[in-house]
Design a protein around this motif. Structure first.
Motif, short mmCIF file in Angstrom:
data_model
loop_
_atom_site.label_atom_id
_atom_site.label_comp_id
_atom_site.label_asym_id
_atom_site.label_seq_id
_atom_site.Cartn_x
_atom_site.Cartn_y
_atom_site.Cartn_z
N LEU A 136 0.83 -1.20 0.00
CA LEU A 136 0.00 0.00 0.00
C LEU A 136 0.87 1.26 0.00
O LEU A 136 0.43 2.32 -0.46
CB LEU A 136 -0.92 -0.05 1.23
CG LEU A 136 -1.89 1.09 1.44
CD1 LEU A 136 -2.81 1.28 0.25
CD2 LEU A 136 -2.69 0.84 2.72
N ALA B 16 -8.27 0.26 -0.50
CA ALA B 16 -7.77 0.28 0.87
C ALA B 16 -8.84 0.87 1.78
O ALA B 16 -9.56 1.78 1.37
CB ALA B 16 -6.49 1.11 0.96
N THR B 17 -8.92 0.35 2.97
CA THR B 17 -9.86 0.90 3.95
C THR B 17 -9.23 2.13 4.60
O THR B 17 -8.00 2.28 4.60
CB THR B 17 -10.17 -0.13 5.05
OG1 THR B 17 -8.98 -0.37 5.81
CG2 THR B 17 -10.72 -1.42 4.47
N GLN C 118 -8.79 2.68 7.70
CA GLN C 118 -7.89 2.22 8.75
C GLN C 118 -6.53 1.82 8.18
O GLN C 118 -5.48 2.13 8.77
CB GLN C 118 -8.50 1.02 9.51
CG GLN C 118 -9.75 1.35 10.28
CD GLN C 118 -11.00 1.38 9.40
OE1 GLN C 118 -10.99 0.96 8.23
NE2 GLN C 118 -12.09 1.90 9.94
N GLN C 119 -6.53 1.14 7.04
CA GLN C 119 -5.26 0.76 6.40
C GLN C 119 -4.48 2.01 5.99
O GLN C 119 -3.26 2.06 6.16
CB GLN C 119 -5.52 -0.10 5.16
CG GLN C 119 -6.04 -1.49 5.47
CD GLN C 119 -6.47 -2.21 4.20
OE1 GLN C 119 -7.16 -1.65 3.35
NE2 GLN C 119 -6.07 -3.48 4.08
N ARG D 6 -2.88 3.69 9.10
CA ARG D 6 -1.71 2.93 9.56
C ARG D 6 -0.52 3.15 8.63
O ARG D 6 0.61 3.32 9.07
CB ARG D 6 -2.04 1.44 9.66
CG ARG D 6 -2.83 1.06 10.90
CD ARG D 6 -2.86 -0.46 11.11
NE ARG D 6 -3.37 -1.22 9.99
CZ ARG D 6 -4.66 -1.52 9.78
NH1 ARG D 6 -5.57 -1.13 10.64
NH2 ARG D 6 -5.02 -2.22 8.73
N GLU D 7 -0.80 3.14 7.33
CA GLU D 7 0.28 3.31 6.36
C GLU D 7 0.88 4.71 6.45
O GLU D 7 2.10 4.88 6.36
CB GLU D 7 -0.21 3.02 4.94
CG GLU D 7 0.90 2.90 3.93
CD GLU D 7 1.87 1.77 4.22
OE1 GLU D 7 3.08 1.97 3.96
OE2 GLU D 7 1.45 0.69 4.68
#
Length: 187
Positions: A3, A35-36, A38-39, A42-43
């Protein structure tokens, strides 16, 4: 591919909060790299820790504080290196509906038709959204003018890939429904 590079590429559009990046993903990158939120958050944190993006805090009245992210020169350099390297492997389709279609024989044909009709509806909806994005990108210019003069054409070219993908989804749905219609009486 991780990602990471999709997020870095999205930030080429300019500074964005996690929320804005999530919306940008929905209209530009989700057609080929979903991608969500949340993802994405985090990324963004990982990228900031690695020095590939820079974060700044923005105080807002009557709203929570937000963080805005921009690419660093290191992030731009890594993205340039990534974009110059050939893909590690060809595209692979992973589609749950196709597994269901593969296994459909002996099942209820009405269920199969409903699944395909649902996919057709999704494809039409995505095509409508992509066409709105296309019109916004073109901003009243012809496609030829835009491609000749725009600062960045990558987002437009990937949008064309998404449009082509959904057009093919529609063609397949129509053909599959026609085949099913000839094989099984409706009713």
């Amino acid at each position: 591919m991780s990602l990471k590079y999709a997020v870095l590429a999205a930030l080429l559009e300019g500074e964005a909060s996690g929320y804005e990046l999530s919306k940008l993903f929905d209209v530009s990158l989700a057609n080929f790299w979903p991608a969500t939120p949340q993802q994405l958050y985090r990324e963004l944190e990982r990228l900031a820790q690695d020095g590939l993006v820079e974060a700044r805090t923005v105080q807002q009245e009557r709203r929570p504080t937000k963080r805005m992210f921009t690419l660093t020169e290191t992030g731009r350099a890594q993205l340039r290196d990534f974009s110059a390297a050939p893909p590690r492997r060809p595209t692979a389709v992973r589609d749950e509906l196709l597994i269901k279609i593969q296994a459909m024989d002996g099942g209820d044909p009405r269920v199969t038709r409903a699944l395909i009709e649902e996919r057709r509806g999704w494809a039409r909806g995505k095509l409508d959204r992509y066409e709105r994005v296309r019109e916004r990108l073109l901003g009243g210019h012809t496609e030829e003018e835009y491609l000749r003069t725009a600062d960045r054409i990558g987002p437009y070219l990937t949008l064309l890939a998404g449009i082509g993908f959904e057009e093919e989804n529609l063609r397949w749905c129509e053909r599959a429904l026609a085949v099913l219609g000839r094989r099984v009486p409706l009713g």
